[in-house]
Write a protein that holds these residues in place. Structure first.
Motif, PDB file in Angstrom:
ATOM      1  N   THR A  95     -11.295  -1.571  -4.726  1.00  0.00           N
ATOM      2  CA  THR A  95     -11.736  -2.882  -4.712  1.00  0.00           C
ATOM      3  C   THR A  95     -12.558  -3.034  -3.369  1.00  0.00           C
ATOM      4  O   THR A  95     -13.603  -3.683  -3.647  1.00  0.00           O
ATOM      5  N   GLN A  96     -12.502  -2.281  -2.592  1.00  0.00           N
ATOM      6  CA  GLN A  96     -13.487  -2.365  -1.371  1.00  0.00           C
ATOM      7  C   GLN A  96     -14.971  -1.756  -1.753  1.00  0.00           C
ATOM      8  O   GLN A  96     -15.938  -2.270  -1.254  1.00  0.00           O
ATOM      9  N   ILE A 153      -2.709  -3.625  -6.747  1.00  0.00           N
ATOM     10  CA  ILE A 153      -2.346  -3.490  -5.126  1.00  0.00           C
ATOM     11  C   ILE A 153      -1.046  -4.490  -4.864  1.00  0.00           C
ATOM     12  O   ILE A 153      -0.399  -4.204  -3.971  1.00  0.00           O
ATOM     13  N   SER A 154      -0.705  -5.417  -5.995  1.00  0.00           N
ATOM     14  CA  SER A 154       0.469  -6.159  -5.564  1.00  0.00           C
ATOM     15  C   SER A 154       1.970  -5.108  -6.475  1.00  0.00           C
ATOM     16  O   SER A 154       2.789  -6.090  -6.502  1.00  0.00           O
ATOM     17  N   GLN A 214      -1.619   2.646  -5.188  1.00  0.00           N
ATOM     18  CA  GLN A 214      -2.334   1.227  -4.393  1.00  0.00           C
ATOM     19  C   GLN A 214      -3.172   1.769  -3.472  1.00  0.00           C
ATOM     20  O   GLN A 214      -4.020   0.914  -3.220  1.00  0.00           O
ATOM     21  N   LYS A 229      -6.088  -6.275  -8.869  1.00  0.00           N
ATOM     22  CA  LYS A 229      -5.436  -7.065  -8.074  1.00  0.00           C
ATOM     23  C   LYS A 229      -3.704  -7.008  -8.348  1.00  0.00           C
ATOM     24  O   LYS A 229      -3.130  -7.035  -7.641  1.00  0.00           O
ATOM     25  N   LYS A 249      -7.048  -0.112  -3.564  1.00  0.00           N
ATOM     26  CA  LYS A 249      -7.599  -0.727  -2.410  1.00  0.00           C
ATOM     27  C   LYS A 249      -9.235  -0.148  -2.354  1.00  0.00           C
ATOM     28  O   LYS A 249     -10.015  -0.892  -1.974  1.00  0.00           O
ATOM     29  N   ASP A 250      -8.963   1.131  -2.341  1.00  0.00           N
ATOM     30  CA  ASP A 250     -10.408   1.793  -2.327  1.00  0.00           C
ATOM     31  C   ASP A 250     -11.360   1.515  -3.345  1.00  0.00           C
ATOM     32  O   ASP A 250     -12.468   1.012  -2.869  1.00  0.00           O
TER      33      ASP A 250
END
Length: 220
Positions: free
Chosen positions: A127-128, A192-193, A120, A189, A124-125
């Motif tokens: 996605t950013q 991340i969830s 996760q 996404k 996040k990395d």
């Protein structure tokens, strides 16, 4: 017990397991990887690859530490930085995706949620940094081992290819079928969830990699 994550950099590459520091299956094409192995400097080639990706794209992985001991990692990069991916019949990777190449959680630290934390954090990395998905080449010729990890159904030169059935168990879907090496995709996404109920599957996924004997990828 303190936990933390850190990006994979030239400073932290020494914290990878020794076998992983010397594994250049994904980082070099088959011929160059064989030459590096025969010359005895695959670890130098690994660091050179990480340095190049860092300069041009940024950190290409994450490590997880428990009380300052590195106990797991995951590696990924845009497909243009991964020479071996072009040897798979199901390439190329989608233009909006980053390629998940490999990962590992030390056996003594499995069952503690570290795989989910690590993946996760990677999601996040990415996605950013503008990625929409991660893709991976799965191996259908890999079967579950007695310890819940993956073992080869027969001798194979691609043991660090992640098992397709384990990728599917955590939400990856096949986007390019193949009888041995399908290409699978996961929208970031969804990573991340990830909830706690996928932790065991994630740990099996990150416990499935074996350091390969350096050679080519079969297209058959």
């Amino acid at each position: 017990m303190g936990r933390r994550m850190a990006p994979l950099t030239l400073e932290s590459v020494a914290d990878l397991p020794k076998e992983s520091r010397r594994c250049v299956f994904w980082e070099l094409d088959a011929v160059a990887a064989q030459r590096a192995a025969e010359a005895g400097y695959p670890d130098f080639e690994k660091e050179a690859w990480i340095s190049s990706v860092l300069l041009q794209w940024g950190p290409c992985g994450r490590l997880v530490y428990v009380d300052d001991q590195a106990v797991g990692f995951v590696m990924y990069a845009p497909p243009s930085y991964v020479p071996r991916q072009s040897g798979f019949a199901t390439s190329p990777v989608s233009g909006d995706a980053v390629l998940l190449t490999t990962g590992w959680i030390e056996p003594a630290f499995r069952g503690e949620g570290l795989a989910r934390m690590l993946l996760q954090g990677a999601a996040k990395d990415l996605t950013q940094r503008g990625a929409k998905a991660v893709e991976a080449f799965g191996g259908t010729h890999l079967v579950p081992g007695g310890d819940g990890s993956a073992a080869c159904a027969h001798e194979t030169s691609e043991p660090c290819v992640l098992p397709a059935h384990l990728l599917e168990s955590v939400g990856f879907t096949v986007v390019r079928p193949h009888h041995r090496y399908p290409r699978l995709r996961l929208e970031l996404k969804n990573a991340i969830s990830w909830r706690e109920d996928v932790e065991a599957a994630l740990e099996r996924l990150l416990g499935s990699v074996r350091v390969p004997v350096l050679s080519g990828v079969a297209h058959g």
